[in-house]
Scaffold this motif. Structure first.
Motif, PDB file in Angstrom:
ATOM      1  N   LYS A 154      26.757 -22.385  18.262  1.00 32.10           N
ATOM      2  CA  LYS A 154      28.002 -23.153  18.385  1.00 32.10           C
ATOM      3  C   LYS A 154      29.035 -22.419  19.238  1.00 32.10           C
ATOM      4  CE  LYS A 154      28.661 -23.574  13.933  1.00 32.10           C
ATOM      5  NZ  LYS A 154      29.279 -23.985  12.641  1.00 32.10           N
ATOM      6  N   ASN A 155      29.026 -21.115  19.167  1.00 34.05           N
ATOM      7  CA  ASN A 155      29.962 -20.306  19.937  1.00 34.05           C
ATOM      8  C   ASN A 155      29.250 -19.034  20.364  1.00 34.05           C
ATOM      9  OD1 ASN A 155      31.967 -18.695  21.003  1.00 34.05           O
ATOM     10  ND2 ASN A 155      33.428 -19.071  19.371  1.00 34.05           N
ATOM     11  N   PRO A 156      29.002 -18.872  21.655  1.00 38.69           N
ATOM     12  CA  PRO A 156      28.212 -17.721  22.109  1.00 38.69           C
ATOM     13  C   PRO A 156      28.892 -16.371  21.900  1.00 38.69           C
ATOM     14  CG  PRO A 156      29.124 -18.915  23.971  1.00 38.69           C
ATOM     15  CD  PRO A 156      29.387 -19.748  22.763  1.00 38.69           C
ATOM     16  N   TYR A 157      30.210 -16.360  21.651  1.00 35.47           N
ATOM     17  CA  TYR A 157      30.906 -15.095  21.430  1.00 35.47           C
ATOM     18  C   TYR A 157      31.099 -14.896  19.932  1.00 35.47           C
ATOM     19  CZ  TYR A 157      31.876 -15.300  26.402  1.00 35.47           C
ATOM     20  OH  TYR A 157      31.745 -15.367  27.771  1.00 35.47           O
ATOM     21  N   VAL A 158      30.248 -14.081  19.339  1.00 35.69           N
ATOM     22  CA  VAL A 158      30.278 -13.854  17.898  1.00 35.69           C
ATOM     23  C   VAL A 158      30.443 -12.359  17.632  1.00 35.69           C
ATOM     24  CG1 VAL A 158      28.934 -13.927  15.763  1.00 35.69           C
ATOM     25  CG2 VAL A 158      28.929 -15.899  17.310  1.00 35.69           C
ATOM     26  N   VAL A 159      31.400 -12.019  16.784  1.00 36.18           N
ATOM     27  CA  VAL A 159      31.633 -10.636  16.377  1.00 36.18           C
ATOM     28  C   VAL A 159      31.196 -10.515  14.925  1.00 36.18           C
ATOM     29  CG1 VAL A 159      33.302  -8.765  16.212  1.00 36.18           C
ATOM     30  CG2 VAL A 159      33.623 -10.574  17.923  1.00 36.18           C
ATOM     31  N   LEU A 160      30.284  -9.594  14.666  1.00 36.61           N
ATOM     32  CA  LEU A 160      29.703  -9.452  13.334  1.00 36.61           C
ATOM     33  C   LEU A 160      30.091  -8.115  12.720  1.00 36.61           C
ATOM     34  CD1 LEU A 160      27.739 -10.537  11.126  1.00 36.61           C
ATOM     35  CD2 LEU A 160      25.924  -9.298  12.338  1.00 36.61           C
ATOM     36  N   PHE A 161      30.698  -8.172  11.541  1.00 37.68           N
ATOM     37  CA  PHE A 161      31.014  -6.974  10.768  1.00 37.68           C
ATOM     38  C   PHE A 161      29.961  -6.831   9.683  1.00 37.68           C
ATOM     39  CE2 PHE A 161      33.128  -5.001   7.059  1.00 37.68           C
ATOM     40  CZ  PHE A 161      33.480  -3.778   7.628  1.00 37.68           C
ATOM     41  N   LEU A 162      29.338  -5.670   9.625  1.00 40.49           N
ATOM     42  CA  LEU A 162      28.278  -5.431   8.658  1.00 40.49           C
ATOM     43  C   LEU A 162      28.855  -4.681   7.471  1.00 40.49           C
ATOM     44  CD1 LEU A 162      26.491  -4.845  11.749  1.00 40.49           C
ATOM     45  CD2 LEU A 162      25.068  -5.940  10.018  1.00 40.49           C
ATOM     46  N   GLY A 163      29.355  -5.449   6.530  1.00 39.79           N
ATOM     47  CA  GLY A 163      29.993  -4.878   5.358  1.00 39.79           C
ATOM     48  C   GLY A 163      30.714  -5.971   4.596  1.00 39.79           C
ATOM     49  N   SER A 164      31.467  -5.565   3.589  1.00 41.97           N
ATOM     50  CA  SER A 164      32.162  -6.531   2.736  1.00 41.97           C
ATOM     51  C   SER A 164      33.669  -6.419   2.920  1.00 41.97           C
ATOM     52  CB  SER A 164      31.807  -6.284   1.268  1.00 41.97           C
ATOM     53  OG  SER A 164      32.437  -5.100   0.813  1.00 41.97           O
ATOM     54  N   THR A 165      34.379  -7.334   2.302  1.00 42.15           N
ATOM     55  CA  THR A 165      35.835  -7.339   2.406  1.00 42.15           C
ATOM     56  C   THR A 165      36.475  -6.148   1.704  1.00 42.15           C
ATOM     57  OG1 THR A 165      35.962  -8.761   0.450  1.00 42.15           O
ATOM     58  CG2 THR A 165      35.934  -9.848   2.600  1.00 42.15           C
ATOM     59  N   THR A 166      35.720  -5.448   0.881  1.00 45.64           N
ATOM     60  CA  THR A 166      36.254  -4.268   0.191  1.00 45.64           C
ATOM     61  C   THR A 166      36.074  -2.984   0.996  1.00 45.64           C
ATOM     62  OG1 THR A 166      34.172  -3.950  -1.014  1.00 45.64           O
ATOM     63  CG2 THR A 166      35.860  -5.311  -2.067  1.00 45.64           C
ATOM     64  N   THR A 203      25.919   1.474  12.479  1.00 42.46           N
ATOM     65  CA  THR A 203      26.841   0.540  13.118  1.00 42.46           C
ATOM     66  C   THR A 203      27.496  -0.396  12.112  1.00 42.46           C
ATOM     67  OG1 THR A 203      25.617   0.573  15.204  1.00 42.46           O
ATOM     68  CG2 THR A 203      27.031  -1.319  14.823  1.00 42.46           C
ATOM     69  N   LYS A 204      28.815  -0.542  12.219  1.00 40.98           N
ATOM     70  CA  LYS A 204      29.551  -1.476  11.364  1.00 40.98           C
ATOM     71  C   LYS A 204      29.936  -2.753  12.095  1.00 40.98           C
ATOM     72  CE  LYS A 204      31.096  -0.750   7.751  1.00 40.98           C
ATOM     73  NZ  LYS A 204      30.633  -0.982   6.359  1.00 40.98           N
ATOM     74  N   LEU A 205      29.824  -2.748  13.443  1.00 41.41           N
ATOM     75  CA  LEU A 205      30.312  -3.882  14.221  1.00 41.41           C
ATOM     76  C   LEU A 205      29.408  -4.133  15.419  1.00 41.41           C
ATOM     77  CD1 LEU A 205      33.001  -5.701  14.271  1.00 41.41           C
ATOM     78  CD2 LEU A 205      33.698  -4.213  16.148  1.00 41.41           C
ATOM     79  N   ALA A 206      29.115  -5.402  15.664  1.00 41.97           N
ATOM     80  CA  ALA A 206      28.302  -5.782  16.823  1.00 41.97           C
ATOM     81  C   ALA A 206      28.855  -7.061  17.430  1.00 41.97           C
ATOM     82  CB  ALA A 206      26.843  -5.975  16.428  1.00 41.97           C
ATOM     83  N   VAL A 207      28.710  -7.190  18.734  1.00 46.09           N
ATOM     84  CA  VAL A 207      29.139  -8.388  19.453  1.00 46.09           C
ATOM     85  C   VAL A 207      27.920  -9.070  20.048  1.00 46.09           C
ATOM     86  CG1 VAL A 207      30.390  -9.254  21.458  1.00 46.09           C
ATOM     87  CG2 VAL A 207      31.457  -7.560  19.986  1.00 46.09           C
ATOM     88  N   PHE A 208      27.805 -10.374  19.814  1.00 49.45           N
ATOM     89  CA  PHE A 208      26.764 -11.185  20.418  1.00 49.45           C
ATOM     90  C   PHE A 208      27.391 -11.994  21.548  1.00 49.45           C
ATOM     91  CE2 PHE A 208      25.354 -10.156  16.219  1.00 49.45           C
ATOM     92  CZ  PHE A 208      23.980  -9.988  16.328  1.00 49.45           C
ATOM     93  N   LYS A 209      26.738 -11.985  22.712  1.00 49.98           N
ATOM     94  CA  LYS A 209      27.316 -12.588  23.918  1.00 49.98           C
ATOM     95  C   LYS A 209      26.211 -13.217  24.759  1.00 49.98           C
ATOM     96  CE  LYS A 209      27.043  -7.904  25.752  1.00 49.98           C
ATOM     97  NZ  LYS A 209      27.744  -6.771  26.356  1.00 49.98           N
ATOM     98  N   PRO A 210      26.553 -14.170  25.627  1.00 52.12           N
ATOM     99  CA  PRO A 210      25.525 -14.902  26.381  1.00 52.12           C
ATOM    100  C   PRO A 210      25.160 -14.273  27.722  1.00 52.12           C
ATOM    101  CG  PRO A 210      27.634 -15.948  26.714  1.00 52.12           C
ATOM    102  CD  PRO A 210      27.883 -14.770  25.791  1.00 52.12           C
ATOM    103  N   PHE A 211      25.288 -12.952  27.858  1.00 52.86           N
ATOM    104  CA  PHE A 211      24.952 -12.291  29.115  1.00 52.86           C
ATOM    105  C   PHE A 211      24.581 -10.839  28.842  1.00 52.86           C
ATOM    106  CE2 PHE A 211      29.586 -12.892  28.691  1.00 52.86           C
ATOM    107  CZ  PHE A 211      29.944 -11.612  28.335  1.00 52.86           C
ATOM    108  N   ASP A 212      24.200 -10.137  29.905  1.00 52.13           N
ATOM    109  CA  ASP A 212      23.773  -8.736  29.807  1.00 52.13           C
ATOM    110  C   ASP A 212      22.706  -8.582  28.718  1.00 52.13           C
ATOM    111  OD1 ASP A 212      25.571  -8.195  31.838  1.00 52.13           O
ATOM    112  OD2 ASP A 212      27.159  -7.533  30.500  1.00 52.13           O
ATOM    113  N   GLU A 213      22.890  -7.652  27.774  1.00 52.38           N
ATOM    114  CA  GLU A 213      21.857  -7.403  26.765  1.00 52.38           C
ATOM    115  C   GLU A 213      21.835  -8.450  25.662  1.00 52.38           C
ATOM    116  OE1 GLU A 213      24.416  -5.485  27.431  1.00 52.38           O
ATOM    117  OE2 GLU A 213      23.822  -3.457  27.992  1.00 52.38           O
ATOM    118  N   GLY A 214      22.858  -9.290  25.594  1.00 52.58           N
ATOM    119  CA  GLY A 214      22.917 -10.320  24.556  1.00 52.58           C
ATOM    120  C   GLY A 214      23.587  -9.853  23.283  1.00 52.58           C
ATOM    121  N   MET A 215      23.496  -8.557  22.990  1.00 52.07           N
ATOM    122  CA  MET A 215      24.138  -7.989  21.803  1.00 52.07           C
ATOM    123  C   MET A 215      24.471  -6.533  22.080  1.00 52.07           C
ATOM    124  SD  MET A 215      23.739  -5.852  18.948  1.00 52.07           S
ATOM    125  CE  MET A 215      21.980  -5.662  18.621  1.00 52.07           C
ATOM    126  N   GLU A 216      25.647  -6.102  21.628  1.00 52.91           N
ATOM    127  CA  GLU A 216      26.021  -4.704  21.820  1.00 52.91           C
ATOM    128  C   GLU A 216      26.666  -4.171  20.547  1.00 52.91           C
ATOM    129  OE1 GLU A 216      28.098  -1.806  25.139  1.00 52.91           O
ATOM    130  OE2 GLU A 216      27.455  -3.851  25.611  1.00 52.91           O
TER     131      GLU A 216
END
Length: 323
Positions: A154-166, A203-216
Motif C-alpha cells: 500500500k505504501n512502498p516507504y515503510v519504517v519498521l521498529f523492532l521492539g515494543s512501545t515500552t 538492529t532496532k530500525l529498518a526502512v523498506f523502499k522501492p529502489f536500491d537494496e529494497g531494505m536498509e
C-alpha cells in the motif's frame, strides 16, 4: 530537513521562569496571545499547540487571522484539548530568533514541544482537519510478515521498529513518525518478522523502499536526529535521476554536496554510467550522486547552464560542494 532534540533548548531559551503555564494568558477569539515566556511554558504543558507567528500589518497575516479564529472556535465547541495561539513577532523578536521565524505568516504545531510546520489548507476547516490528523496515532503494530508485506504493497516507504512501545528507543521512533507524512511507521515484537526479512539481531530500525537494496538497516547511535536523517536519506535512491524532485532535494534548503554525471544519451555516456553507480555504492550516503541527460528538455539544459556545460562537454562529471 533537520531533526534535533530542540524541545528543551527552545523551552530554556523562551522560558525565563519556572512558573507553569496558566489559563491567565490572554485570549482573543479563543486564540491564546503569547509572549516569549508564556509560549515556552505552554509548549511544555499543552500536548498539541498550534501557533501562528504573524505581524498585524502583514496582508497575508490579516487573511489568516479570521480563519485561524474560526478553527479555534470549532475546536473549542467540540471540546478539543488542541489549543491555538498566536505571537506578534514584531514585538516578540526573541521568539522569532529562537524559532528561526524568517517570514510571516508562519504556523507551527508543537506536539509535546516538538515543532512541525503547518502543511494544510487556508481555511478554518482546513486548519482543523490538518491539526486533528496530527493528533492521531502515527505508528501501528503488526504481528506477522504477511501484515508487513501488505503495508508495503500500500505504501512502498515503510519504517519498521523492532521492539515494543515500552522499549526506550520507541519514544524517538514515535516522535520522528510525525515528521514523515508519506511514510508508514510500524512496530513489531514478533521475531519471525525479523527473520523473514533477514534483519540482524542488533538492529532496532529498518526502512523498506522501492529502489536500491529494497531494505536498509539502521546502524550506529540510536538518536532522534540520526534516525531522522537515516529515514530521509533512504527516501531517495543512492543515484538520483535529475528532475524537479531531485532538484528540490539537491538545491532546496541548505543544499546537498552532489556529484553530477552529465550525458547526452549516447554510447559514451552508457559506458560511464555503471562506473558512476558503482562509485555511489562505495561512497554510500557520504555524498549525493545524480545523473542528468543534458538533452532532457524539461531539466537538462537548465542544469547545463547552472554547471556551465553544453552537450559538447558531455559525458562529464561535475562535483558541486557549495550548492
Amino acid at each position: 530537513m533537520k531533526y534535533t532534540n530542540c524541545m528543551f533548548a527552545v523551552l530554556i531559551a523562551l522560558t525565563v521562569t519556572t512558573t507553569a503555564f496558566s489559563e491567565e494568558v490572554p485570549t482573543e477569539n479563543d486564540v491564546l496571545v503569547f509572549q516569549a515566556k508564556t509560549l515556552g511554558q505552554a509548549m511544555g504543558d499543552i500536548e498539541h499547540l498550534l501557533v501562528s507567528f504573524c505581524t498585524p500589518s502583514n496582508e497575508l497575516c490579516k487573511r489568516l487571522e479570521p480563519e485561524f479564529n474560526k478553527a479555534a472556535a470549532i475546536l473549542k465547541a467540540e471540546g478539543s484539548k488542541i489549543r491555538l495561539g498566536k505571537v506578534d513577532v514584531a514585538k516578540e523578536t526573541h521568539v522569532a530568533d529562537v524559532l528561526k521565524i524568517d517570514s510571516v505568516p508562519t504556523v507551527k504545531l508543537f506536539v509535546k514541544g516538538d515543532p512541525l510546520n503547518y502543511e494544510g489548507g487556508p481555511t478554518g476547516e482546513d486548519i482543523v482537519e490538518w491539526v486533528k490528523s496530527k493528533t492521531q496515532p502515527t505508528t501501528k503494530e503488526i504481528s506477522t510478515d504477511e501484515e508487513l508485506k501488505k503495508e508495503i504493497s500500500k505504501n512502498p516507504y515503510v519504517v519498521l521498529f523492532l521492539g515494543s512501545t515500552t522499549d526506550p528507543e520507541y519514544k524517538d521512533f514515535e516522535r520522528i513518525s510525525k515528521y514523515f507524512e508519506g511514510h508508514t511507521f510500524l512496530y513489531t515484537t514478533n521475531n519471525e518478522v525479523r527473520t523473514a526479512n533477514k534483519i540482524s539481531e542488533k538492529t532496532k530500525l529498518a526502512v523498506f523502499k522501492p529502489f536500491d537494496e529494497g531494505m536498509e538497516e539502521f546502524e550506529g547511535e540510536y538518536a532522534f536526529d540520526k534516525i531522522g536523517k537515516f529515514i530521509e536519506d533512504n527516501s531517495f535512491p543512492l543515484v538520483l535521476d535529475f528532475d524537479q524532485n531531485a532538484a528540490q532535494r539537491i538545491f532546496g534548503g541548505e543544499g546537498i554536496p552532489t556529484i553530477f554525471f552529465i550525458h547526452a544519451g549516447d554510447e559514451a555516456g552508457k559506458k560511464i554510467e555503471p562506473i558512476f553507480r558503482e562509485a555511489a555504492l562505495k561512497l554510500k550516503r557520504q555524498i549525493q550522486f545524480c545523473i542528468a541527460n543534458i538533452k532532457d528538455e524539461d531539466n537538462g539544459p537548465a542544469l547545463g547552464i547552472y554547471l556551465g556545460l553544453t552537450e559538447a562537454d558531455t559525458p562529464t562529471v561535475s562535483f558541486q560542494c557549495d550548492i
